[in-house]
Structures are given as structure tokens and as C-alpha cells.
Design a protein around this motif. Structure first.
Motif, PDB file in Angstrom:
ATOM      1  N   ALA A 128     -11.435 -20.310  41.635  1.00 36.09           N
ATOM      2  CA  ALA A 128     -11.083 -19.842  40.290  1.00 36.09           C
ATOM      3  C   ALA A 128     -12.012 -20.460  39.259  1.00 36.09           C
ATOM      4  N   VAL A 129     -12.291 -19.682  38.227  1.00 32.79           N
ATOM      5  CA  VAL A 129     -13.069 -20.159  37.084  1.00 32.79           C
ATOM      6  C   VAL A 129     -12.189 -20.064  35.847  1.00 32.79           C
ATOM      7  N   PHE A 130     -12.229 -21.096  35.021  1.00 32.49           N
ATOM      8  CA  PHE A 130     -11.412 -21.125  33.812  1.00 32.49           C
ATOM      9  C   PHE A 130     -12.336 -21.197  32.596  1.00 32.49           C
ATOM     10  N   VAL A 131     -12.000 -20.405  31.581  1.00 30.99           N
ATOM     11  CA  VAL A 131     -12.792 -20.380  30.348  1.00 30.99           C
ATOM     12  C   VAL A 131     -11.873 -20.717  29.180  1.00 30.99           C
ATOM     13  N   THR A 132     -12.273 -21.702  28.379  1.00 34.43           N
ATOM     14  CA  THR A 132     -11.500 -22.055  27.194  1.00 34.43           C
ATOM     15  C   THR A 132     -12.473 -22.423  26.080  1.00 34.43           C
ATOM     16  N   GLN A 133     -11.930 -22.796  24.935  1.00 34.95           N
ATOM     17  CA  GLN A 133     -12.763 -23.183  23.793  1.00 34.95           C
ATOM     18  C   GLN A 133     -12.087 -24.329  23.073  1.00 34.95           C
ATOM     19  N   ILE A 134     -12.835 -25.401  22.832  1.00 35.76           N
ATOM     20  CA  ILE A 134     -12.287 -26.571  22.147  1.00 35.76           C
ATOM     21  C   ILE A 134     -12.802 -26.621  20.710  1.00 35.76           C
ATOM     22  N   ASN A 135     -12.195 -27.507  19.929  1.00 33.06           N
ATOM     23  CA  ASN A 135     -12.545 -27.681  18.515  1.00 33.06           C
ATOM     24  C   ASN A 135     -12.317 -26.423  17.690  1.00 33.06           C
ATOM     25  N   THR A 136     -11.272 -25.701  18.035  1.00 33.07           N
ATOM     26  CA  THR A 136     -10.804 -24.554  17.263  1.00 33.07           C
ATOM     27  C   THR A 136      -9.306 -24.425  17.512  1.00 33.07           C
ATOM     28  N   THR A 137      -8.581 -23.917  16.541  1.00 28.06           N
ATOM     29  CA  THR A 137      -7.135 -23.727  16.740  1.00 28.06           C
ATOM     30  C   THR A 137      -6.816 -22.389  17.382  1.00 28.06           C
ATOM     31  N   SER A 138      -7.829 -21.520  17.528  1.00 26.11           N
ATOM     32  CA  SER A 138      -7.606 -20.210  18.130  1.00 26.11           C
ATOM     33  C   SER A 138      -8.696 -19.922  19.167  1.00 26.11           C
ATOM     34  N   PRO A 139      -8.571 -20.511  20.360  1.00 26.78           N
ATOM     35  CA  PRO A 139      -9.614 -20.386  21.375  1.00 26.78           C
ATOM     36  C   PRO A 139      -9.949 -18.938  21.723  1.00 26.78           C
ATOM     37  N   LEU A 140     -11.255 -18.655  21.779  1.00 26.98           N
ATOM     38  CA  LEU A 140     -11.833 -17.373  22.183  1.00 26.98           C
ATOM     39  C   LEU A 140     -11.464 -16.206  21.259  1.00 26.98           C
ATOM     40  N   PRO A 199     -21.279 -15.884  17.334  1.00 33.14           N
ATOM     41  CA  PRO A 199     -21.581 -16.811  18.425  1.00 33.14           C
ATOM     42  C   PRO A 199     -20.937 -18.174  18.201  1.00 33.14           C
ATOM     43  N   PRO A 200     -20.351 -18.767  19.219  1.00 31.45           N
ATOM     44  CA  PRO A 200     -19.760 -20.095  19.087  1.00 31.45           C
ATOM     45  C   PRO A 200     -20.836 -21.173  19.035  1.00 31.45           C
ATOM     46  N   PRO A 201     -20.488 -22.387  18.624  1.00 34.19           N
ATOM     47  CA  PRO A 201     -21.467 -23.483  18.620  1.00 34.19           C
ATOM     48  C   PRO A 201     -22.022 -23.740  20.024  1.00 34.19           C
ATOM     49  N   ALA A 202     -23.205 -24.348  20.074  1.00 33.86           N
ATOM     50  CA  ALA A 202     -23.869 -24.581  21.359  1.00 33.86           C
ATOM     51  C   ALA A 202     -23.192 -25.684  22.175  1.00 33.86           C
ATOM     52  N   LYS A 203     -22.579 -26.656  21.509  1.00 34.81           N
ATOM     53  CA  LYS A 203     -21.976 -27.786  22.235  1.00 34.81           C
ATOM     54  C   LYS A 203     -20.519 -27.954  21.836  1.00 34.81           C
ATOM     55  N   ASN A 204     -19.743 -28.490  22.780  1.00 33.94           N
ATOM     56  CA  ASN A 204     -18.332 -28.813  22.540  1.00 33.94           C
ATOM     57  C   ASN A 204     -17.578 -27.634  21.934  1.00 33.94           C
ATOM     58  N   SER A 205     -17.753 -26.486  22.568  1.00 32.15           N
ATOM     59  CA  SER A 205     -17.061 -25.280  22.111  1.00 32.15           C
ATOM     60  C   SER A 205     -16.523 -24.521  23.324  1.00 32.15           C
ATOM     61  N   VAL A 206     -17.236 -23.510  23.810  1.00 33.88           N
ATOM     62  CA  VAL A 206     -16.781 -22.758  24.969  1.00 33.88           C
ATOM     63  C   VAL A 206     -17.050 -23.572  26.237  1.00 33.88           C
ATOM     64  N   ILE A 207     -16.001 -23.762  27.032  1.00 34.02           N
ATOM     65  CA  ILE A 207     -16.073 -24.565  28.251  1.00 34.02           C
ATOM     66  C   ILE A 207     -15.760 -23.664  29.445  1.00 34.02           C
TER      67      ILE A 207
END
Length: 210
Positions: free
Chosen positions: A88-100, A150-158
Motif C-alpha cells: 500500500a502507498v499512502f499520500v497525505t499533506q502536512i503543514n495545512t489544515t486541509s490536506p490535499l 502546486p504545493p511547497p517543495a518540502k514538508n508538504s505532500v508526503i
């Protein structure tokens, strides 16, 4: 214990070369550490191994990293689960209150940004059973055709993965998401955990997975 690892197509070729069996909205558990219980209000830094599929695994991880004076936070983190026959692969986004929330399942542009190239056999929607797993994963790349902004390059989409076939997946329920802050019970005892509110929205991720 299911500790998730940063996805790399070269390290996980069997996942990259397969097809999606399903898409789920689910929860993973994100561990951060600092010197006070509210450090999660700062910009969070992703590190490989800090995300887990269960609260018990996240707590074990914190125990292994604990040092005097360090406080850990564990957050329920909403994510997209891309299920394959190889893991399984999981996709999330940090440093936002509304991921993706800026991601679109349908391509918004004819070509990727900044001169990036389309993959062979490129599709305009990969969020469906039978789609290329690698295509689905690459659709979350910050330069892909699938972002409104586009999201930030770092510490965003994981994007993280597990090759474990029976990996535990916690579905997103209707309850408010939770977070926990650690406290010490002494060097000879396990950490204690105080539950608190988690203000992350699950709306965008639920919409993508529906």
C-alpha cells in the motif's frame, strides 16, 4: 509495528509496476517531537519513519527516540490509501489544515509544469481501480497536471509505503480527529499520553477517495 517508509520507485519496483486494487480514505499516525507539548503549531518537519498505520506503532517509535526533556505529539493524519497487490502507498499533506484540498483527480493541464515530461501512456485520471500505481503516485508530484496550486517543495505532500500485504488501514470515521502529547512518568516507565483536539479537515481526502 507498521512504520511507513518514503516511497521511491527504485526501492519499491513491485509496487511501481503494478495496478491499483482500490483507493481508500484512511488515517495514519504522524509523530513529531520538540521541547514543549504545543510544538505542533510550528512548521512540522517530515522525517523518514515518523508515520505509522497504528497508534501503537507510533507510540513504540516515540519510546525508541525519547530523551530527557523531549515531548512527542502524535496526530491522526488523513490520507489517501492506494492499495496494490504488492503493498500500500499512502499520500497525505502536512503543514495545512486541509490536506490535499488543491489536488484534482482529473488533470487540469495538458502538460506537467516546469518542463517535466508525461509518462508513457499518460492518463487524465489515475484515482480508480486498475490504474497504474506509479501513475497515481506521480499524479501527486508537485509539478504534475493535477494541482490547482502546486504545493511547497518540502514538508508538504508526503508519499509513503508499506510492502506488508495485510497492512492495517484505519478508515476515516465521522468523529473529530485526535492528537496526543506525551509526558514522562519517569525513566523506568512508558510515556503517558494526553489526548487533545486535532483540527485537520478530512473533506478533500474523502472527496478524492469517493
Amino acid at each position: 509495528m507498521t512504520q511507513l517508509t518514503t516511497f521511491d520507485a527504485k526501492k519499491f519496483p513491485t509496487i511501481a509496476d503494478t495496478r491499483l486494487l482500490g483507493i481508500r480514505s484512511c488515517l495514519i499516525y504522524y509523530v513529531t517531537m520538540g521541547r514543549n507539548a504545543w510544538h505542533s503549531t510550528w512548521v512540522q518537519q517530515y522525517s523518514n519513519g515518523c508515520m505509522h498505520t497504528s497508534i501503537s506503532s507510533a507510540k513504540e517509535y516515540a519510546e525508541r527516540l525519547r530523551t530527557q526533556g523531549t515531548v512527542f505529539t502524535i496526530k491522526q493524519q488523513p490520507s489517501i490509501g492506494l492499495l496494490t497487490a504488492s503493498g500500500a502507498v499512502f499520500v497525505t499533506q502536512i503543514n495545512t489544515t486541509s490536506p490535499l484540498s488543491e489536488y484534482s483527480e482529473d488533470a487540469l493541464h495538458d502538460a506537467p509544469q516546469d518542463g517535466a515530461k508525461l509518462i508513457d501512456g499518460a492518463q487524465n485520471n489515475y484515482i480508480k481501480e486498475g490504474a497504474s500505481a506509479l501513475g497515481a503516485i506521480l499524479s501527486f508530484d508537485r509539478l504534475s497536471r493535477f494541482w490547482k496550486t502546486p504545493p511547497p517543495a518540502k514538508n508538504s505532500v508526503i508519499i509513503i509505503t508499506s510492502e506488508q500485504m495485510d497492512v492495517n488501514i484505519d478508515p476515516i470515521e465521522n468523529e473529530k480527529l485526535k492528537a496526543w502529547s506525551s509526558y514522562s512518568n519517569g525513566s523506568g516507565y512508558l510515556l503517558g499520553w494526553r489526548e487533545r483536539e486535532n483540527n485537520l479537515s478530512t473533506n478533500a481526502i474523502r472527496k478524492i477517495a469517493d
